[in-house]
Design a protein around this motif. Structure first.
Motif, PDB file in Angstrom:
ATOM      1  N   LEU A  43       0.791  -1.136  -0.088  1.00 13.74           N
ATOM      2  CA  LEU A  43      -0.027   0.095   0.114  1.00 13.74           C
ATOM      3  C   LEU A  43       0.956   1.031  -0.022  1.00 13.74           C
ATOM      4  CD1 LEU A  43      -2.617  -1.358   2.871  1.00 13.74           C
ATOM      5  CD2 LEU A  43      -3.063  -1.114   0.167  1.00 13.74           C
ATOM      6  N   ILE A  44       2.123   1.100   0.897  1.00  9.56           N
ATOM      7  CA  ILE A  44       2.747   2.493   0.881  1.00  9.56           C
ATOM      8  C   ILE A  44       3.505   2.480  -0.545  1.00  9.56           C
ATOM      9  CG2 ILE A  44       4.816   3.413   1.796  1.00  9.56           C
ATOM     10  CD1 ILE A  44       4.159   2.017   4.259  1.00  9.56           C
ATOM     11  N   GLU A  49       4.550   5.028  -5.606  1.00 11.86           N
ATOM     12  CA  GLU A  49       4.583   5.225  -7.176  1.00 11.86           C
ATOM     13  C   GLU A  49       3.556   5.996  -8.042  1.00 11.86           C
ATOM     14  OE1 GLU A  49       6.244   0.509  -8.047  1.00 11.86           O
ATOM     15  OE2 GLU A  49       3.852   0.862  -7.845  1.00 11.86           O
ATOM     16  N   LYS A  50       2.280   6.156  -7.331  1.00 18.98           N
ATOM     17  CA  LYS A  50       0.995   6.761  -8.077  1.00 18.98           C
ATOM     18  C   LYS A  50       1.615   8.377  -7.935  1.00 18.98           C
ATOM     19  CE  LYS A  50      -1.526   3.494  -9.273  1.00 18.98           C
ATOM     20  NZ  LYS A  50      -1.708   3.148 -10.739  1.00 18.98           N
ATOM     21  N   GLN A 153      -1.028  15.841  -0.328  1.00 18.31           N
ATOM     22  CA  GLN A 153      -0.316  14.985  -0.020  1.00 18.31           C
ATOM     23  C   GLN A 153      -1.122  13.511  -0.079  1.00 18.31           C
ATOM     24  OE1 GLN A 153       3.312  15.695   0.257  1.00 18.31           O
ATOM     25  NE2 GLN A 153       2.783  17.619  -0.643  1.00 18.31           N
ATOM     26  N   ALA A 154      -0.189  12.482  -0.187  1.00 15.84           N
ATOM     27  CA  ALA A 154      -0.821  11.224   0.080  1.00 15.84           C
ATOM     28  C   ALA A 154      -0.823  11.017   1.252  1.00 15.84           C
ATOM     29  CB  ALA A 154       0.234  10.388  -0.800  1.00 15.84           C
ATOM     30  N   ILE A 155      -1.813  10.207   1.759  1.00 13.04           N
ATOM     31  CA  ILE A 155      -1.745   9.954   3.293  1.00 13.04           C
ATOM     32  C   ILE A 155      -2.001   8.433   3.418  1.00 13.04           C
ATOM     33  CG2 ILE A 155      -4.123  10.719   3.250  1.00 13.04           C
ATOM     34  CD1 ILE A 155      -3.330  11.693   6.399  1.00 13.04           C
ATOM     35  N   GLY A 156      -1.675   7.670   4.313  1.00  8.40           N
ATOM     36  CA  GLY A 156      -1.937   6.423   4.611  1.00  8.40           C
ATOM     37  C   GLY A 156      -2.283   6.257   6.230  1.00  8.40           C
ATOM     38  N   ILE A 157      -3.309   5.827   6.412  1.00 14.21           N
ATOM     39  CA  ILE A 157      -3.779   5.549   7.955  1.00 14.21           C
ATOM     40  C   ILE A 157      -3.586   4.103   8.313  1.00 14.21           C
ATOM     41  CG2 ILE A 157      -5.474   5.828   9.669  1.00 14.21           C
ATOM     42  CD1 ILE A 157      -4.522   8.544   8.358  1.00 14.21           C
ATOM     43  N   LEU A 254      -6.289   2.866   5.545  1.00 13.26           N
ATOM     44  CA  LEU A 254      -7.214   3.740   4.599  1.00 13.26           C
ATOM     45  C   LEU A 254      -5.841   4.475   3.872  1.00 13.26           C
ATOM     46  CD1 LEU A 254      -9.365   5.675   3.366  1.00 13.26           C
ATOM     47  CD2 LEU A 254      -8.707   7.239   5.404  1.00 13.26           C
ATOM     48  N   ILE A 255      -5.798   4.445   2.696  1.00 14.09           N
ATOM     49  CA  ILE A 255      -4.669   5.173   1.777  1.00 14.09           C
ATOM     50  C   ILE A 255      -5.577   6.037   0.756  1.00 14.09           C
ATOM     51  CG2 ILE A 255      -3.083   3.308   1.944  1.00 14.09           C
ATOM     52  CD1 ILE A 255      -3.642   2.742  -0.971  1.00 14.09           C
TER      53      ILE A 255
END
Length: 259
Positions: A43-44, A49-50, A153-157, A254-255
């Motif tokens: 996921l990270i 990459e995206k 900004q991308a974010i990952g929970i 959650l990403i």
């Protein structure tokens, strides 16, 4: 399981820092030794990459356990060094300095206090939050996501639990025994940790309470999805669900990243 925003000791600004730091050191030890967050590496990688980002900004880092073992694995997956910057409202500088040294500066830190609901513009990179999102009220949690969107900004929970009832039993029965057994092996070594574990068992008592309450406070994937629907700003890709650990336990995630 419903969400209950109950009282956690570690959240209180008046809570003794010596206890808070020792509690986060314990959490870091458990996370790194068990590899709880290994399932979120893909996921990270997807967020990196995206977005074309080449670094990670970790918010609410505590003692830094979430990314300590993941950083070299993520770098191996990406094919280049992915540096990590640790931040927190209550910086744990002693633990972070050790991580910085052991990682040979691949993991560094921001010494100043950083509010996850209003991250300074100069701190960039894919944002991550490990074992911390449940500490925030729905309004604060929404603000954390909105700040990421506002700054594109991308974010990952990531929460190291599937919010299941058996995890409450695990926290209630095994946490105290584990703490008494592993405390001498936690680094950096601290006399205060021994004192408040064996002579005055404050750390096991407070950790037991906060561990049980943490599961009750976690946001389910459905709740996280509902939060993303309220966000305003540029279009984002949002994904939420459970990542499964090899032990069978689940990690809520959650990403999100800009389209």
């Amino acid at each position: 399981m419903k969400r209950y925003h109950l009282f956690e000791w570690e959240d209180q600004p008046w809570f003794p820092d010596v206890l808070r730091r020792n509690m986060t050191d314990y959490l870091r030890f458990m996370i790194t030794k068990l590899g709880i967050y290994d399932p979120v590496i893909p996921l990270i990688k997807e967020m990196l990459e995206k977005t074309g980002q080449r670094e990670i900004l970790d918010l609410c880092s505590g003692a830094g356990g979430g990314l300590e073992t993941l950083q070299p694995k993520i770098s191996a997956e990406m094919g280049f060094e992915v540096p990590v910057t640790l931040t927190d409202k209550f910086p744990n500088l002693e633990a972070w300095q050790q991580i910085e040294t052991e990682s040979k500066n691949a993991i560094s830190f921001e010494a100043k206090s950083v509010d996850a609901t209003n991250v300074p513009e100069n701190l960039t990179g894919v944002r991550t939050l490990f074992s911390s999102f449940h500490h925030f009220t729905p309004e604060q949690a929404q603000a954390i996501l909105q700040d990421a969107v506002n700054k594109k900004q991308a974010i990952g929970i990531f929460e190291g639990s599937g919010k299941q009832y058996h995890e409450l039993l695990f926290a209630g029965l095994l946490f105290p025994a584990l703490m008494f057994g592993i405390t001498p092996f936690i680094r950096p070594f601290k006399l205060s940790r021994l004192f408040f574990t064996y002579l005055i068992p404050a750390i096991p008592a407070f950790t037991l309470w906060d561990g049980v309450v943490s599961v009750l406070r976690m946001y389910s994937p459905k709740m996280l999805s509902e939060m993303t629907q309220k966000l305003e700003g540029p279009p984002y890709v949002w994904k939420t669900g459970y990542a499964k650990h090899k032990s069978g336990n689940k990690v809520i995630y959650l990403i999100g990243y800009p389209v």
